[in-house]
Design an enzyme around this catalytic site. Structure first.
Site, PDB file in Angstrom:
ATOM      1  CB  SER A   1      -1.096  21.587 -14.465  1.00 25.69           C
ATOM      2  OG  SER A   1      -1.378  21.114 -15.764  1.00 25.69           O
TER       3      SER A   1
ATOM      4  CE1 TYR B   1      -1.232  26.934 -16.005  1.00 20.03           C
ATOM      5  CE2 TYR B   1      -0.784  24.888 -17.186  1.00 20.03           C
ATOM      6  CZ  TYR B   1      -1.499  25.586 -16.243  1.00 20.03           C
ATOM      7  OH  TYR B   1      -2.478  24.950 -15.505  1.00 20.03           O
TER       8      TYR B   1
HETATM    9  N1  NAP Z   1      -8.831  24.311 -16.257  1.00 19.26           N
HETATM   10  C1  NAP Z   1      -7.913  23.405 -16.516  1.00 19.26           C
HETATM   11  O1  NAP Z   1      -7.983  22.672 -17.517  1.00 19.26           O
HETATM   12  C2  NAP Z   1      -6.735  23.237 -15.578  1.00 19.26           C
HETATM   13  C3  NAP Z   1      -5.906  22.117 -15.760  1.00 19.26           C
HETATM   14  C4  NAP Z   1      -4.831  21.946 -14.907  1.00 19.26           C
HETATM   15  C5  NAP Z   1      -4.580  22.851 -13.901  1.00 19.26           C
HETATM   16  N2  NAP Z   1      -5.397  23.936 -13.754  1.00 19.26           N
HETATM   17  C6  NAP Z   1      -5.072  24.883 -12.685  1.00 19.26           C
HETATM   18  O2  NAP Z   1      -6.194  25.001 -11.822  1.00 19.26           O
HETATM   19  C7  NAP Z   1      -6.224  26.306 -11.252  1.00 19.26           C
HETATM   20  C8  NAP Z   1      -7.594  26.921 -11.492  1.00 19.26           C
HETATM   21  O3  NAP Z   1      -7.823  26.944 -12.881  1.00 19.26           O
HETATM   22  P1  NAP Z   1      -9.293  27.231 -13.471  1.00 19.26           P
HETATM   23  O4  NAP Z   1      -9.300  26.719 -14.864  1.00 19.26           O
HETATM   24  O5  NAP Z   1     -10.320  26.774 -12.512  1.00 19.26           O
HETATM   25  O6  NAP Z   1      -9.263  28.840 -13.516  1.00 19.26           O
HETATM   26  P2  NAP Z   1     -10.401  29.881 -13.984  1.00 19.26           P
HETATM   27  O7  NAP Z   1     -11.707  29.204 -14.190  1.00 19.26           O
HETATM   28  O8  NAP Z   1      -9.818  30.687 -15.082  1.00 19.26           O
HETATM   29  O9  NAP Z   1     -10.517  30.822 -12.691  1.00 19.26           O
HETATM   30  C9  NAP Z   1      -9.399  31.534 -12.287  1.00 19.26           C
HETATM   31  C10 NAP Z   1      -9.672  32.128 -10.924  1.00 19.26           C
HETATM   32  O10 NAP Z   1      -8.468  32.778 -10.468  1.00 19.26           O
HETATM   33  C11 NAP Z   1      -8.733  34.168 -10.271  1.00 19.26           C
HETATM   34  N3  NAP Z   1      -7.506  34.890 -10.639  1.00 19.26           N
HETATM   35  C12 NAP Z   1      -6.889  34.924 -11.848  1.00 19.26           C
HETATM   36  N4  NAP Z   1      -5.815  35.724 -11.808  1.00 19.26           N
HETATM   37  C13 NAP Z   1      -5.742  36.209 -10.533  1.00 19.26           C
HETATM   38  C14 NAP Z   1      -4.875  37.114  -9.879  1.00 19.26           C
HETATM   39  N5  NAP Z   1      -3.857  37.712 -10.518  1.00 19.26           N
HETATM   40  N6  NAP Z   1      -5.096  37.387  -8.565  1.00 19.26           N
HETATM   41  C15 NAP Z   1      -6.139  36.813  -7.910  1.00 19.26           C
HETATM   42  N7  NAP Z   1      -6.997  35.949  -8.481  1.00 19.26           N
HETATM   43  C16 NAP Z   1      -6.803  35.666  -9.788  1.00 19.26           C
HETATM   44  C17 NAP Z   1      -9.951  34.478 -11.162  1.00 19.26           C
HETATM   45  O11 NAP Z   1     -10.732  35.566 -10.700  1.00 19.26           O
HETATM   46  P3  NAP Z   1     -10.426  37.096 -11.153  1.00 19.26           P
HETATM   47  O12 NAP Z   1     -10.208  37.064 -12.639  1.00 19.26           O
HETATM   48  O13 NAP Z   1     -11.623  37.883 -10.711  1.00 19.26           O
HETATM   49  O14 NAP Z   1      -9.196  37.492 -10.395  1.00 19.26           O
HETATM   50  C18 NAP Z   1     -10.751  33.180 -10.957  1.00 19.26           C
HETATM   51  O15 NAP Z   1     -11.410  33.203  -9.715  1.00 19.26           O
HETATM   52  C19 NAP Z   1      -5.075  27.084 -11.903  1.00 19.26           C
HETATM   53  O16 NAP Z   1      -3.945  27.058 -11.061  1.00 19.26           O
HETATM   54  C20 NAP Z   1      -4.810  26.295 -13.169  1.00 19.26           C
HETATM   55  O17 NAP Z   1      -3.486  26.448 -13.626  1.00 19.26           O
HETATM   56  C21 NAP Z   1      -6.471  24.153 -14.567  1.00 19.26           C
END
Ligand code: NAP
Length: 239
Positions: free
Chosen positions: A129, A142
């Site tokens: 991130s 985080y």
């Molecule tokens: N969105 C942003 O603004 C942003 C910005 C910078 C970085 N990121 C990073 O990008 C990555 C993805 O983020 P996102 O926003 O796309 O996430 P998201 O939409 O919340 O989706 C999270 C995914 O991870 C799975 N997950 C969560 N906890 C888990 C666990 N304990 N074991 C296995 N699977 C798990 C969830 O499915 P289940 O709940 O069914 O397990 C889901 O498939 C993360 O590493 C996040 O830190 C996101």
């Protein structure tokens, strides 16, 4: 070509799974909820599979690591991540530890399993991130976990180069996913999951280094914030 994507049932991971399937990979999608995984598989078509696992548990991690060791995978996307919002002392300690487990421990365990079996041409993408570059008050643990992921990826990039294995720390800024709750972000700063994944694809097909910020605006923002005294940058990022 086989790929495994963690956190694949939503957001950036889902976009990764769809993009990799379109590129001809046979994709294993990992998350906790089976319903969303089954729906994703129906969209991806034949030749893909899922593994339901909680990466915050020893059991779940072991199952995914075993699959990586024996599965002939050429690409791993360590994407699953979680966050607990609020001032450090107001967030339940269990929630902070859970963030550490998924964002750091799982990344280390799965990277170790994948790289131990990887052949030349293998690719490891660790989703970090922009907050790994400049931490945000209210997201202390985080931000620290993402600094860890970026630093880990940089050294792995160097260590794995001679073996012909690529390692990338992919650093999105605010991305429009269900877990993204910030309301004070101008729309032009928000990327779609598809834009984030497309940036990773371009980085991997070109000669990018070990750390990729997915948006030019975020690259500029980080560069400017680095000119500020650290305490001023923290104040700017605070809610
Ligand atoms: N969105 C942003 O603004 C942003 C910005 C910078 C970085 N990121 C990073 O990008 C990555 C993805 O983020 P996102 O926003 O796309 O996430 P998201 O939409 O919340 O989706 C999270 C995914 O991870 C799975 N997950 C969560 N906890 C888990 C666990 N304990 N074991 C296995 N699977 C798990 C969830 O499915 P289940 O709940 O069914 O397990 C889901 O498939 C993360 O590493 C996040 O830190 C996101």
């Amino acid at each position: 070509m086989r790929a495994l994507v963690t956190g694949a049932s939503a957001g950036i991971g889902r976009a990764f799974a769809k993009s990799l399937a379109a590129q001809g990979y046979s994709v294993t999608v990992v998350a906790r909820g089976t319903e969303a995984l089954e729906m994703l598989l129906a969209e991806l078509g034949d030749g893909h599979d899922y593994l339901a696992a909680d990466l915050g548990t020893q059991e779940g991690l072991r199952a995914v690591a075993e699959r990586l060791r024996g599965g002939g995978y050429t690409l791993l996307v360590n994407n699953a991540g979680t966050a607990a919002h609020g001032d450090f002392t107001e967030v339940a300690l269990e929630a902070s530890i859970a963030t550490l487990e998924v964002n750091c421990r799982a990344v280390v365990v799965l990277a170790h399993a994948f790289l131990g079996a990887a052949a030349p041409g293998g690719v490891l993408v660790n989703v970090s991130s922009t907050l790994g570059h400049i931490p945000k008050p209210g997201l202390a643990v985080y931000s620290a976990t993402k600094a860890f992921v970026t630093a880990l990826s940089e050294t792995l990039w160097h260590e794995q180069r001679a073996r012909g294995v690529r390692v990338l720390a992919l650093c999105p800024g605010v991305t429009a996913t269900a877990s993204q709750t910030a309301t004070d972000v101008p729309p032009w700063l928000v990327q779609t999951p598809e834009q984030v994944v497309d940036r990773a694809r371009k980085a991997l097909s070109g000669g990018s280094g070990s750390v990729v910020l997915t948006s030019p605006f975020n690259r500029a923002l980080i560069a400017v914030l680095r000119l500020f005294p650290r305490r001023a940058a923290l104040a700017l990022l605070a809610d």
